[in-house]
Design an enzyme around this catalytic site. Structure first.
Site, PDB file in Angstrom:
ATOM      1  N   LYS A  88     -59.225   3.082  39.888  1.00 61.54           N
ATOM      2  CA  LYS A  88     -57.979   2.477  40.413  1.00 61.54           C
ATOM      3  C   LYS A  88     -56.926   2.460  39.336  1.00 61.54           C
ATOM      4  O   LYS A  88     -57.231   2.479  38.138  1.00 61.54           O
ATOM      5  CB  LYS A  88     -58.228   1.064  40.940  1.00 61.54           C
ATOM      6  CG  LYS A  88     -58.674   0.016  39.907  1.00 61.54           C
ATOM      7  CD  LYS A  88     -57.584  -0.633  39.106  1.00 61.54           C
ATOM      8  CE  LYS A  88     -58.115  -1.370  37.880  1.00 61.54           C
ATOM      9  NZ  LYS A  88     -57.139  -1.700  36.874  1.00 61.54           N
ATOM     10  N   VAL A 145     -64.533   4.671  30.129  1.00 68.46           N
ATOM     11  CA  VAL A 145     -65.106   3.338  29.895  1.00 68.46           C
ATOM     12  C   VAL A 145     -64.074   2.463  29.168  1.00 68.46           C
ATOM     13  O   VAL A 145     -63.432   2.918  28.211  1.00 68.46           O
ATOM     14  CB  VAL A 145     -66.396   3.461  29.046  1.00 68.46           C
ATOM     15  CG1 VAL A 145     -66.974   2.074  28.746  1.00 68.46           C
ATOM     16  CG2 VAL A 145     -67.417   4.326  29.768  1.00 68.46           C
ATOM     17  N   ALA A 146     -63.939   1.228  29.659  1.00 64.64           N
ATOM     18  CA  ALA A 146     -62.966   0.275  29.093  1.00 64.64           C
ATOM     19  C   ALA A 146     -61.569   0.882  29.043  1.00 64.64           C
ATOM     20  O   ALA A 146     -60.817   0.690  28.094  1.00 64.64           O
ATOM     21  CB  ALA A 146     -63.409  -0.214  27.708  1.00 64.64           C
ATOM     22  N   GLY A 168     -63.903   1.251  35.844  1.00 67.55           N
ATOM     23  CA  GLY A 168     -65.120   2.067  35.945  1.00 67.55           C
ATOM     24  C   GLY A 168     -66.377   1.232  36.163  1.00 67.55           C
ATOM     25  O   GLY A 168     -67.223   1.567  37.007  1.00 67.55           O
ATOM     26  N   ASP A 171     -62.276  -6.957  40.130  1.00 64.68           N
ATOM     27  CA  ASP A 171     -61.851  -5.656  40.652  1.00 64.68           C
ATOM     28  C   ASP A 171     -62.889  -5.008  41.566  1.00 64.68           C
ATOM     29  O   ASP A 171     -62.630  -3.940  42.127  1.00 64.68           O
ATOM     30  CB  ASP A 171     -61.602  -4.683  39.488  1.00 64.68           C
ATOM     31  CG  ASP A 171     -60.202  -4.818  38.897  1.00 64.68           C
ATOM     32  OD1 ASP A 171     -59.383  -5.545  39.481  1.00 64.68           O
ATOM     33  OD2 ASP A 171     -59.950  -4.186  37.870  1.00 64.68           O
TER      34      ASP A 171
HETATM   35  C1  LIG Z   1     -56.833  -6.050  34.277  1.00 67.23           C
HETATM   36  C2  LIG Z   1     -57.437  -5.624  35.591  1.00 67.23           C
HETATM   37  C3  LIG Z   1     -56.294  -5.301  36.585  1.00 67.23           C
HETATM   38  O1  LIG Z   1     -56.809  -4.789  37.787  1.00 67.23           O
HETATM   39  O2  LIG Z   1     -58.236  -4.454  35.529  1.00 67.23           O
HETATM   40  P1  LIG Z   1     -58.795  -3.569  34.291  1.00 67.23           P
HETATM   41  O3  LIG Z   1     -57.626  -3.159  33.479  1.00 67.23           O
HETATM   42  O4  LIG Z   1     -59.733  -4.421  33.502  1.00 67.23           O
HETATM   43  O5  LIG Z   1     -59.481  -2.395  34.908  1.00 67.23           O
HETATM   44  C4  LIG Z   1     -58.290  -6.766  36.198  1.00 67.23           C
HETATM   45  O6  LIG Z   1     -57.547  -7.947  36.306  1.00 67.23           O
HETATM   46  C5  LIG Z   1     -59.581  -7.022  35.440  1.00 67.23           C
HETATM   47  O7  LIG Z   1     -60.570  -7.247  36.386  1.00 67.23           O
HETATM   48  P2  LIG Z   1     -62.140  -7.213  35.977  1.00 67.23           P
HETATM   49  O8  LIG Z   1     -62.348  -6.203  34.886  1.00 67.23           O
HETATM   50  O9  LIG Z   1     -62.937  -7.096  37.230  1.00 67.23           O
HETATM   51  O10 LIG Z   1     -62.244  -8.623  35.318  1.00 67.23           O
HETATM   52  P3  LIG Z   1     -63.424  -9.714  35.369  1.00 67.23           P
HETATM   53  O11 LIG Z   1     -64.698  -9.044  34.960  1.00 67.23           O
HETATM   54  O12 LIG Z   1     -63.377 -10.486  36.634  1.00 67.23           O
HETATM   55  O13 LIG Z   1     -62.926 -10.666  34.192  1.00 67.23           O
HETATM   56  C6  LIG Z   1     -63.012 -10.289  32.835  1.00 67.23           C
HETATM   57  C7  LIG Z   1     -62.081 -11.178  32.040  1.00 67.23           C
HETATM   58  O14 LIG Z   1     -60.713 -10.750  32.256  1.00 67.23           O
HETATM   59  C8  LIG Z   1     -59.836 -11.872  32.311  1.00 67.23           C
HETATM   60  N1  LIG Z   1     -59.201 -11.950  33.642  1.00 67.23           N
HETATM   61  C9  LIG Z   1     -59.617 -11.151  34.658  1.00 67.23           C
HETATM   62  C10 LIG Z   1     -58.983 -11.193  35.889  1.00 67.23           C
HETATM   63  C11 LIG Z   1     -57.916 -12.118  36.057  1.00 67.23           C
HETATM   64  N2  LIG Z   1     -57.268 -12.236  37.217  1.00 67.23           N
HETATM   65  N3  LIG Z   1     -57.527 -12.909  35.028  1.00 67.23           N
HETATM   66  C12 LIG Z   1     -58.147 -12.832  33.816  1.00 67.23           C
HETATM   67  O15 LIG Z   1     -57.776 -13.541  32.887  1.00 67.23           O
HETATM   68  C13 LIG Z   1     -60.701 -13.103  32.024  1.00 67.23           C
HETATM   69  O16 LIG Z   1     -60.651 -13.296  30.622  1.00 67.23           O
HETATM   70  C14 LIG Z   1     -62.094 -12.636  32.444  1.00 67.23           C
HETATM   71  O17 LIG Z   1     -63.115 -13.343  31.763  1.00 67.23           O
HETATM   72  N1  LIG Z   2     -71.320   0.558  34.650  1.00 65.86           N
HETATM   73  C1  LIG Z   2     -70.487   0.358  33.622  1.00 65.86           C
HETATM   74  N2  LIG Z   2     -69.662   1.337  33.222  1.00 65.86           N
HETATM   75  C2  LIG Z   2     -68.795   1.114  32.213  1.00 65.86           C
HETATM   76  N3  LIG Z   2     -68.716  -0.029  31.506  1.00 65.86           N
HETATM   77  C3  LIG Z   2     -69.514  -1.041  31.877  1.00 65.86           C
HETATM   78  C4  LIG Z   2     -70.417  -0.880  32.949  1.00 65.86           C
HETATM   79  N4  LIG Z   2     -71.061  -2.054  33.116  1.00 65.86           N
HETATM   80  C5  LIG Z   2     -70.576  -2.898  32.183  1.00 65.86           C
HETATM   81  N5  LIG Z   2     -69.656  -2.297  31.416  1.00 65.86           N
HETATM   82  C6  LIG Z   2     -68.907  -2.959  30.315  1.00 65.86           C
HETATM   83  O1  LIG Z   2     -67.627  -3.287  30.846  1.00 65.86           O
HETATM   84  C7  LIG Z   2     -66.591  -3.075  29.892  1.00 65.86           C
HETATM   85  C8  LIG Z   2     -65.311  -2.697  30.645  1.00 65.86           C
HETATM   86  O2  LIG Z   2     -65.475  -1.401  31.159  1.00 65.86           O
HETATM   87  P1  LIG Z   2     -64.701  -0.746  32.387  1.00 65.86           P
HETATM   88  O3  LIG Z   2     -65.026  -1.426  33.650  1.00 65.86           O
HETATM   89  O4  LIG Z   2     -65.001   0.712  32.280  1.00 65.86           O
HETATM   90  O5  LIG Z   2     -63.191  -0.921  31.960  1.00 65.86           O
HETATM   91  P2  LIG Z   2     -61.948  -1.803  32.433  1.00 65.86           P
HETATM   92  O6  LIG Z   2     -62.415  -3.239  32.571  1.00 65.86           O
HETATM   93  O7  LIG Z   2     -60.964  -1.621  31.329  1.00 65.86           O
HETATM   94  O8  LIG Z   2     -61.463  -1.229  33.706  1.00 65.86           O
HETATM   95  C9  LIG Z   2     -67.140  -1.970  28.966  1.00 65.86           C
HETATM   96  O9  LIG Z   2     -66.733  -2.185  27.660  1.00 65.86           O
HETATM   97  C10 LIG Z   2     -68.654  -2.056  29.099  1.00 65.86           C
HETATM   98  O10 LIG Z   2     -69.233  -2.691  27.990  1.00 65.86           O
END
Ligand SMILES: C[C@@](CO)(OP(=O)(O)O)[C@H](O)COP(=O)(O)OP(=O)(O)OC[C@H]1O[C@@H](n2ccc(N)nc2=O)[C@H](O)[C@@H]1O
Ligand SMILES: Nc1ncnc2c1ncn2[C@@H]1O[C@H](COP(=O)(O)OP(=O)(O)O)[C@@H](O)[C@H]1O
Length: 319
Positions: free
Chosen positions: A8, A98-99, A104, A139
């Site tokens: 996404k 990843v990250a 992912g 997410d």
């Molecule tokens: C920033 C976003 C935008 O879509 O995506 P990514 O860039 O990571 O892919 C999301 O909010 C990431 O969602 P996700 O990766 O599922 O987060 P979660 O595992 O629920 O939360 C991980 C940590 O991110 C922070 N968190 C997450 C979601 C949210 N609305 N507020 C937060 O502050 C919190 O510190 C939480 O402990």
């Molecule tokens: N199946 C998985 N694939 C990738 N990362 C994972 C997975 N399960 C847990 N993780 C952990 O989640 C963290 C966030 O990864 P990812 O979901 O790829 O990125 P983002 O949160 O930035 O979208 C990684 O640093 C990794 O340690």
């Protein structure tokens, strides 16, 4: 049993204040992209987790892996132990960085939920799967859902958004990932010491999506986490500039970064931008993707179609 799951981007990400539970209140427009992971599960003598593909070396192989945690969440929901349901071998084939801010891990969690529910022949409703998904991460519901959607709450409350047209993107992957909690904390810090300008209302962007005009959409892309990601990785500024110089209509940091997503006028333009950006030396690798695409789906080995007992809504669903 194999499920493919989309990545996404957040074409609009407005971050509100921190809530009592530590999460930030969001208003976001997600779009699911054709860059995917696939999740394969099969019955096995002993549980195992294998990871191949993009960034596989740094993906945790234990209970920290969201796909692994999906097994426990699903077993708990059924009231049976994972042993009663049967040991499984899980293989993740990663295309999503990843990250990288492209969800992912969330994709793998959603894929594992759907694959296991199908393997174990659990008769789960769409609502049940979505609520289990939300337990695994903010997410994860969107990875099941796919298409284009408005996300509120911590991102897990979804409403489909009308998007009849395909948009073409170029994605620039960075050398190293960024931690999502760290980027949210950096935004809180920036807000304490200054006043980073917030993204505006999402309504005009929803309208541009419905029109399917990439030029209009390009003017409206916005991400409150971008300032924080750039503050932690200042060289992202160069990447964002290089994408536009390569011919993209606009660039944005994807979610919490560090992947940069560039919106292009059409598919041919995206191929051209990706070739130029690859040569600019501002990122590790470049991919072309399009969206919206559907959410997690079971792959039918015979025709590559969908024989899932649970059908996610199509990408052109209406608000
Ligand atoms: C920033 C976003 C935008 O879509 O995506 P990514 O860039 O990571 O892919 C999301 O909010 C990431 O969602 P996700 O990766 O599922 O987060 P979660 O595992 O629920 O939360 C991980 C940590 O991110 C922070 N968190 C997450 C979601 C949210 N609305 N507020 C937060 O502050 C919190 O510190 C939480 O402990
Ligand atoms: N199946 C998985 N694939 C990738 N990362 C994972 C997975 N399960 C847990 N993780 C952990 O989640 C963290 C966030 O990864 P990812 O979901 O790829 O990125 P983002 O949160 O930035 O979208 C990684 O640093 C990794 O340690």
């Amino acid at each position: 049993m194999t499920v493919t799951v989309p990545s996404k981007i957040n074409v609009h990400l407005s971050v509100g204040p921190v809530r009592d539970d530590g999460y930030h209140e969001l208003t976001t427009i997600f779009q699911a992209l054709s860059l995917t992971d696939s999740v394969t599960v099969s019955a096995a003598e002993t549980p195992s987790l294998h990871v191949t593909g993009e960034g596989s070396k740094i993906v945790p192989r234990d209970e920290r892996n969201l796909a692994w945690r999906a097994v426990d969440v699903l077993a708990e929901h059924t009231g049976r132990s994972a042993e009663e349901l049967g040991s499984v071998s899980i293989t993740l084939d990663k295309g999503i960085p990843v990250a990288g801010g492209m969800a992912g891990g969330s994709a793998d969690a959603a894929g594992a939920l759907l694959a296991l529910a199908t393997l174990w022949k659990l008769d789960l409703s769409r609502e049940e799967l979505t609520s289990l998904a939300a337990q695994l991460g903010s997410d994860v519901p969107f990875a099941l859902h796919g298409g284009t959607a408005l996300g509120t709450g911590r991102g897990e409350e979804l409403v489909p958004v009308l998007s009849r047209h395909t948009f073409h993107w170029v994605l620039a992957f960075a050398q190293r990932g960024l931690s999502t909690p760290r980027v949210y904390r950096e935004l809180d810090r920036l807000r304490e010491v200054g006043d980073p300008p917030p993204v505006g209302d999402h309504a005009p962007l929803v309208e541009a999506m419905a029109w399917g005009d990439p030029h209009r959409l390009a003017e409206l892309l916005g991400n409150d986490l971008q300032a924080a990601a750039v503050s932690l990785r200042p060289n992202l500024r160069r990447t964002l500039r290089a994408g536009v110089e390569a011919g993209a209509l606009a660039g944005i940091v994807s979610g919490s970064g560090p992947t940069c997503a560039f919106l292009c006028a059409d598919g041919d333009a995206a191929v051209q931008v990706s070739a130029r950006l690859s040569g600019a030396g501002v990122c590790r690798t470049v991919r072309v993707a399009s969206g919206p695409v559907p959410g997690a789906r079971v792959v039918d080995p015979d025709d590559g179609g969908d024989d899932s007992p649970w059908h996610p809504s199509p990408p052109q669903a209406h608000a």
